[in-house]
Write a protein that holds these residues in place. Structure first.
Motif, PDB file in Angstrom:
ATOM      1  N   LYS A 103       0.856  -1.193   0.000  1.00 38.20           N
ATOM      2  CA  LYS A 103       0.000   0.000   0.000  1.00 38.20           C
ATOM      3  C   LYS A 103       0.890   1.241   0.000  1.00 38.20           C
ATOM      4  O   LYS A 103       2.076   1.173   0.347  1.00 38.20           O
ATOM      5  CB  LYS A 103      -0.893   0.003   1.239  1.00 38.20           C
ATOM      6  CG  LYS A 103      -1.965  -1.052   1.128  1.00 38.20           C
ATOM      7  CD  LYS A 103      -3.062  -0.801   2.124  1.00 38.20           C
ATOM      8  CE  LYS A 103      -4.179  -1.789   1.799  1.00 38.20           C
ATOM      9  NZ  LYS A 103      -5.309  -1.678   2.625  1.00 38.20           N
TER      10      LYS A 103
ATOM     11  N   ASP B 228      -6.413   5.074  -4.189  1.00 39.12           N
ATOM     12  CA  ASP B 228      -6.910   4.109  -3.212  1.00 39.12           C
ATOM     13  C   ASP B 228      -7.528   2.890  -3.903  1.00 39.12           C
ATOM     14  O   ASP B 228      -7.301   1.754  -3.493  1.00 39.12           O
ATOM     15  CB  ASP B 228      -7.919   4.802  -2.283  1.00 39.12           C
ATOM     16  CG  ASP B 228      -8.080   4.034  -0.986  1.00 39.12           C
ATOM     17  OD1 ASP B 228      -7.111   3.352  -0.580  1.00 39.12           O
ATOM     18  OD2 ASP B 228      -9.166   4.095  -0.384  1.00 39.12           O
TER      19      ASP B 228
ATOM     20  N   GLY C 162      -4.260   1.250  -3.232  1.00 39.50           N
ATOM     21  CA  GLY C 162      -4.579   1.178  -1.798  1.00 39.50           C
ATOM     22  C   GLY C 162      -3.695   2.137  -1.020  1.00 39.50           C
ATOM     23  O   GLY C 162      -2.486   2.194  -1.260  1.00 39.50           O
ATOM     24  N   ILE C 163      -4.321   2.908  -0.147  1.00 39.59           N
ATOM     25  CA  ILE C 163      -3.578   3.873   0.684  1.00 39.59           C
ATOM     26  C   ILE C 163      -3.603   3.367   2.121  1.00 39.59           C
ATOM     27  O   ILE C 163      -4.663   2.978   2.630  1.00 39.59           O
ATOM     28  CB  ILE C 163      -4.230   5.277   0.601  1.00 39.59           C
ATOM     29  CG1 ILE C 163      -4.290   5.750  -0.861  1.00 39.59           C
ATOM     30  CG2 ILE C 163      -3.494   6.278   1.475  1.00 39.59           C
ATOM     31  CD1 ILE C 163      -5.024   7.082  -1.063  1.00 39.59           C
TER      32      ILE C 163
END
Ligand SMILES: C[S@@+](CC[C@H](N)C(=O)[O-])C[C@H]1O[C@@H](n2cnc3c(N)ncnc32)[C@H](O)[C@@H]1O
Ligand code: SF4
Length: 379
Positions: free
Chosen positions: A60, A87, A91-92
């Protein structure tokens, strides 16, 4: 073998436009001519990210930095759309640091609250100076009041992680004026200051028409006085130009300096990635905004592996900028090169008192930090 999954991943997003190009600036930034092609550029960024998605390899994103240029010329809607795409596609991480650079002259202050609500949690304000005559000589579009108002507006919008960019060694600047700029920045309550000495870069207006800069000994006095002031006011230097009073370093920049990985999207953005196979590659995107956007349906990425000698130089150039350096283990775990390759050079520098002899931490001594360039020449 490099373990890519253990290397933290950041993302840099380049927005290459400004309301007006400053005469000292050699960043990949262009004056907005008529219409800002904002929607088209956002599409290109998302396309770019779709290509680079595979570089994350399951990791991430820990930090995001919207830099430029002046990213705050974009609407909060566009910035929010880019964050949502990051995101979705990669993905954060929870609690990720997400920074935007803002120029006090080209941002409607009301926008700050909107940036905050779309997920930006750190703002870097390009004040440069708080004195009209210096702002004029730097060709800035904002006034002293705009700079102060921008910082107030950011605080009001909810930001508690604010950086102020200041420059020193400005045309005809004296020590008193340079100290006054630092005092005003400190009095705003910001917990992070980036204090850069103005450099005259090739291919800038200042290079072709050089202004009168303070003499070398005056520059040294400005630097020494500024360092004392910052330290007396509780600002700790953690990198050559970066100071924090509240243990709030830029996590994004710390990742660069600790030789972490980063994806770079946008015109001229570069990235550094450790692959699953244990190779380190650099990526580079088309520099000019138009050619970057025209290539949006093809892979816009140039990719090349970094040879061993360049890796050593780059690692040292980054790690030793940090006042406290990095753990020694990072050298092998982030370059894939055995420490024995540089041990002779390191021992020599330790014997000369330029590097600390710690077995845990790779860092310069106080003396070495003052002569950083001479140390780096050995790598
Ligand atoms: C991309 S710019 C910052 C954001 C925004 N565009 C602005 O200027 O307000 C990053 C910072 O680099 C610094 N900088 C740019 N050119 C410089 C130069 N020639 N010498 C020293 N610092 C410089 C300035 O402090 C500037 O705020
Ligand atoms: S200093 Fe900032 S506002 Fe000025 S041209 Fe460079 S990126 Fe643009």
């Amino acid at each position: 073998m490099l373990m890519h999954e253990e290397i933290p991943l950041s993302l840099y997003v380049h927005i290459p436009w400004c309301q007006k190009k400053c005469p000292y600036c050699d960043f990949n930034s262009h004056t907005i001519e008529t219409n800002l092609p904002e929607a088209r550029y956002v599409e290109s960024l998302i396309k770019d990210l779709e290509w680079d998605k595979k570089l994350s390899q399951g990791r991430k994103i820990n930090t995001i930095f919207f830099g430029g240029g002046t990213p705050s010329v974009f609407s909060s809607k566009s910035i929010g759309r880019i964050i949502a795409a990051i995101d979705n596609l990669i993905g954060i991480s929870p609690n990720a640091e997400i920074t935007i650079e803002a120029n006090p002259g080209s941002t409607d202050k009301k926008k700050y609250g909107d940036f905050f609500s779309v997920g930006i949690n750190r703002i870097s304000i390009g004040a440069q100076s708080f004195q009209s005559k210096h702002l004029d000589s730097l060709g800035r579009i904002h006034s002293n009041k705009d700079a102060k108002d921008a910082i107030k507006a950011a605080t009001k919008a909810g930001f508690n992680n604010i950086n102020i960019d200041l420059m020193h060694g400005l045309p005809n600047q004296d020590i008193r004026e340079a100290k006054e700029d630092l005092k005003i920045a400190i009095d705003t309550g910001a917990k992070h200051i980036s204090w850069y000495q103005l450099t005259i870069e090739p291919n800038t207006e200042f290079h072709s028409k050089p202004p009168t800069l303070p003499h070398t000994d005056e520059l040294a006095d400005i630097y020494d006085n500024g360092m004392t002031l910052l330290s007396n006011q509780g600002f700790e230097q953690y990198e050559v130009s970066a100071f924090t009073s509240d243990k709030k370093p830029s996590l994004h920049n710390l990742n660069y300096w600790s030789f972490g990985d980063y994806i770079g999207i946008g015109a001229g953005a570069h990235g550094k990635i450790t692959t699953r196979e244990g190779d380190i590659v650099r990526t580079l995107k088309s520099k000019m905004p138009n050619s970057y956007m025209e290539r949006r349906d093809k892979n816009p990425r140039n990719k090349k592996s970094v040879p061993q000698d360049e890796l050593i130089t780059e690692f040292m150039m980054n790690a030793l900028r940090l006042k406290n350096g990095v753990p020694w283990t990072y050298f092998e775990s982030r370059t894939g090169i055995s420490q024995s390759v540089i041990s002779e050079r390191v021992i020599n520098l330790q014997n000369q008192g330029l590097l600390e002899s710690s077995m845990e931490q790779l860092r310069t001594s106080d003396l070495g930090y003052r002569f950083l360039n001479s140390i780096l020449e050995r790598f």
